[in-house]
Scaffold this active site. Sequence first.
Site, short mmCIF file in Angstrom:
data_model
loop_
_atom_site.label_atom_id
_atom_site.label_comp_id
_atom_site.label_asym_id
_atom_site.label_seq_id
_atom_site.Cartn_x
_atom_site.Cartn_y
_atom_site.Cartn_z
N SER A 244 3.40 27.10 44.38
CA SER A 244 3.88 28.16 43.47
C SER A 244 3.15 29.47 43.71
O SER A 244 3.78 30.55 43.72
CB SER A 244 3.75 27.72 42.01
OG SER A 244 2.46 27.26 41.72
N HIS A 274 4.79 18.92 43.20
CA HIS A 274 3.97 19.99 42.61
C HIS A 274 4.10 19.88 41.08
O HIS A 274 3.84 18.82 40.51
CB HIS A 274 4.45 21.33 43.19
CG HIS A 274 3.58 22.51 42.90
ND1 HIS A 274 2.28 22.42 42.48
CD2 HIS A 274 3.84 23.86 42.97
CE1 HIS A 274 1.76 23.64 42.31
NE2 HIS A 274 2.70 24.53 42.60
N HIS A 321 -4.19 14.80 45.82
CA HIS A 321 -4.23 16.27 45.88
C HIS A 321 -4.47 16.72 47.31
O HIS A 321 -5.16 16.05 48.07
CB HIS A 321 -5.33 16.84 44.98
CG HIS A 321 -5.08 18.26 44.62
ND1 HIS A 321 -5.50 19.31 45.40
CD2 HIS A 321 -4.40 18.81 43.58
CE1 HIS A 321 -5.11 20.44 44.84
NE2 HIS A 321 -4.43 20.17 43.74
N ARG A 330 -9.29 19.64 35.52
CA ARG A 330 -8.25 19.93 34.52
C ARG A 330 -7.82 18.63 33.83
O ARG A 330 -7.44 18.63 32.66
CB ARG A 330 -7.05 20.62 35.18
CG ARG A 330 -7.40 21.94 35.84
CD ARG A 330 -6.24 22.49 36.66
NE ARG A 330 -5.88 21.60 37.75
CZ ARG A 330 -4.84 21.79 38.57
NH1 ARG A 330 -4.07 22.85 38.41
NH2 ARG A 330 -4.58 20.95 39.55
N ASP A 376 -1.63 16.78 36.34
CA ASP A 376 -0.37 16.30 35.77
C ASP A 376 -0.47 14.87 35.23
O ASP A 376 0.41 14.43 34.49
CB ASP A 376 0.73 16.38 36.83
CG ASP A 376 0.94 17.80 37.31
OD1 ASP A 376 1.03 18.69 36.45
OD2 ASP A 376 0.97 18.03 38.53
N1 HAX Z 1 0.94 7.87 45.71
C1 HAX Z 1 1.35 7.32 46.86
N2 HAX Z 1 1.13 7.85 48.07
C2 HAX Z 1 0.42 8.99 48.10
C3 HAX Z 1 -0.08 9.61 46.96
C4 HAX Z 1 0.21 9.01 45.71
N3 HAX Z 1 -0.16 9.54 44.56
N4 HAX Z 1 -0.76 10.72 47.31
C5 HAX Z 1 -0.68 10.80 48.65
N5 HAX Z 1 0.06 9.77 49.12
C6 HAX Z 1 0.44 9.52 50.51
C7 HAX Z 1 1.24 10.72 51.03
O1 HAX Z 1 2.59 10.66 50.63
C8 HAX Z 1 1.03 10.59 52.52
O2 HAX Z 1 1.88 9.58 52.99
P1 HAX Z 1 2.59 9.69 54.44
O3 HAX Z 1 1.46 9.77 55.44
O4 HAX Z 1 3.41 8.47 54.51
O5 HAX Z 1 3.40 10.96 54.41
C9 HAX Z 1 -0.41 10.06 52.62
O6 HAX Z 1 -0.69 9.46 51.34
C10 HAX Z 1 -1.46 11.13 52.88
O7 HAX Z 1 -1.32 12.12 51.91
P2 HAX Z 1 -2.56 13.03 51.50
O8 HAX Z 1 -3.02 13.75 52.71
O9 HAX Z 1 -3.55 12.23 50.74
O10 HAX Z 1 -1.89 14.02 50.45
P3 HAX Z 1 -1.06 15.34 50.74
O11 HAX Z 1 -2.00 16.47 50.82
O12 HAX Z 1 -0.09 15.17 51.85
O13 HAX Z 1 -0.19 15.46 49.41
C11 HAX Z 1 0.21 15.41 47.09
C12 HAX Z 1 -0.76 15.84 48.19
C13 HAX Z 1 -0.29 15.96 45.78
C14 HAX Z 1 1.59 16.01 47.36
C15 HAX Z 1 0.27 13.87 47.05
O14 HAX Z 1 -1.00 13.37 46.73
C16 HAX Z 1 1.30 13.34 46.09
O15 HAX Z 1 2.48 13.22 46.46
N6 HAX Z 1 0.90 12.99 44.81
C17 HAX Z 1 1.84 12.51 43.83
C18 HAX Z 1 2.62 13.66 43.22
C19 HAX Z 1 1.73 14.53 42.37
O16 HAX Z 1 0.98 14.07 41.54
N7 HAX Z 1 1.82 15.85 42.57
C20 HAX Z 1 1.06 16.84 41.80
C21 HAX Z 1 -0.11 17.43 42.57
C22 HAX Z 1 -0.89 18.44 41.79
C23 HAX Z 1 -0.06 19.65 41.57
O17 HAX Z 1 0.32 20.38 42.45
N8 HAX Z 1 0.29 19.85 40.36
O18 HAX Z 1 1.20 20.80 40.05
#
Ligand code: HAX
Length: 444
Positions: A244, A274, A321, A330, A376
């Site tokens: 964002s 996000h 994250h 947070r 979140d």
């Molecule tokens: N559950 C399952 N798998 C997860 C995971 C979770 N909570 N978090 C990461 N992973 C997976 C990823 O999907 C990725 O898988 P692939 O290699 O198969 O693509 C792998 O673990 C490595 O990911 P990472 O390097 O640890 O994390 P990223 O930086 O790629 O992604 C995210 C960060 C926040 C997008 C990710 O942790 C996620 O999808 N979390 C769940 C959704 C979520 O809570 N989002 C909110 C984040 C905070 C925010 O922005 N708030 O607004």
Amino acid sequence: MENLEQIKTLFGDVAEKAALEVKDIIKEHGSKKIGEVTIAQIYQGMRGITGLVSETSLLDAQHGISFRGYSIDQLKEHLPTFKPNGEPKPEGLFYLMLLNQLPTSSDASIITNHWQRRSHVPNYVFDTIDALPIKTHPMTMFVVGVMALQSESKFALQYSKGMGKKEYWGYTYDDTMDLIARLPRVAAHIYRRKYKNDVHIQPDGLLDWSGNFAHMLGYDDESFHELMRLYLTIHADHEGGNVSAHTTHLVGSALSDPYLSYAAGMNGLAGPLHGLANQEVVKWIFEMNDELKSENPTKEQIAKYVEKTLEEGKVVPGYGHAVLRKTDPRFTAQMEFAKKYLPNDTFVNIVWKIYEVVPPILSTKGKIKNPWPNVDAHSGSLLLHYGLNEFEFYTVLFAVSRALGVLSSLCWDRALGLSIERPKSVTTNLIKKWLKGEEVSIWD
Ligand code: HAX
């Protein structure tokens, strides 16, 4: 500080000095390198590449967010509150992010007063929102509302008349103040239209920005007002690289006005990886409870459900994250709020159980870099406690808060004269050629 014009003048002075410093830094050190870029980073979301300046906050993998050097605990200690020993007022955080100095109580009140005075939303904005089918997601309604407001942009008007670069920040600031002032009314209209039979509540001029927002939503419990103050403070900013903030900055770099830039950023916030994760967390817990036919599942049951979620190839919402490598402060701030105001809430207690269960499971999977909860994971449970159970609306609350960070940052972008953003992209074919040792002149 006596009035808002003085805040604008002070910002102009602070920013002018900073802009000169930045010019000197670029002149003297512009060719120095900060880090290197790997092929993995190009394919994997540019993770870890330092490629942006964002003045308002900074994220540390271990310690979490700091706003102009102040952690969330320090904000709670130093920012003005609405009631004695209460939660910090987001007005104070906005002042801190914009001016890089802590506000006094009267500084924060000046901001409150001016946001109140600028909060009028023209009827055509509500009519535009009302033209959307009621099933429309609240975030879509919200962005449509912001886009409808765009015709009010002073920056766009002035640009069309012709203005010099030095004038950019002033009109960006004016739009920022107008837009932040109006967002609670737009958001409350959406909430009351969609969930409360289109019965709307007039603003209360005696309340602060958060209290009035809560009031217009239809929540007058004083501890809910305190929750809104905390919520709208901690969600405001998370340095510049998140979707964002980065999108707002990117779109703003084309000199799109603050309405266009912020709306673009909020489309990114509406993604489930996000900001939409806050609704997904609550939805996921409800689905778990339904499947387990329990309102208070055991840790063992939760663990099984987490494993099932992962086996189905889904993410566990609220965990992980891109930058943080510890529990998000947070999350902790919300947990502390819950311990103070609602320690016995069943749903909150499920969130706490999940906090015990999920990190060990995610850690064993190997690939997840951060098994800890993010912001979140907790927020929805607090809102639910007060009866705000329309979880599709949660990201709108996040969006109202995020305006403070991304728009104060945009004022800085304009004041520092940051350039249009235009990183270089490559093709896989080009990378393959380079890996084979063929000459690739593009990045030499
Ligand atoms: N559950 C399952 N798998 C997860 C995971 C979770 N909570 N978090 C990461 N992973 C997976 C990823 O999907 C990725 O898988 P692939 O290699 O198969 O693509 C792998 O673990 C490595 O990911 P990472 O390097 O640890 O994390 P990223 O930086 O790629 O992604 C995210 C960060 C926040 C997008 C990710 O942790 C996620 O999808 N979390 C769940 C959704 C979520 O809570 N989002 C909110 C984040 C905070 C925010 O922005 N708030 O607004």
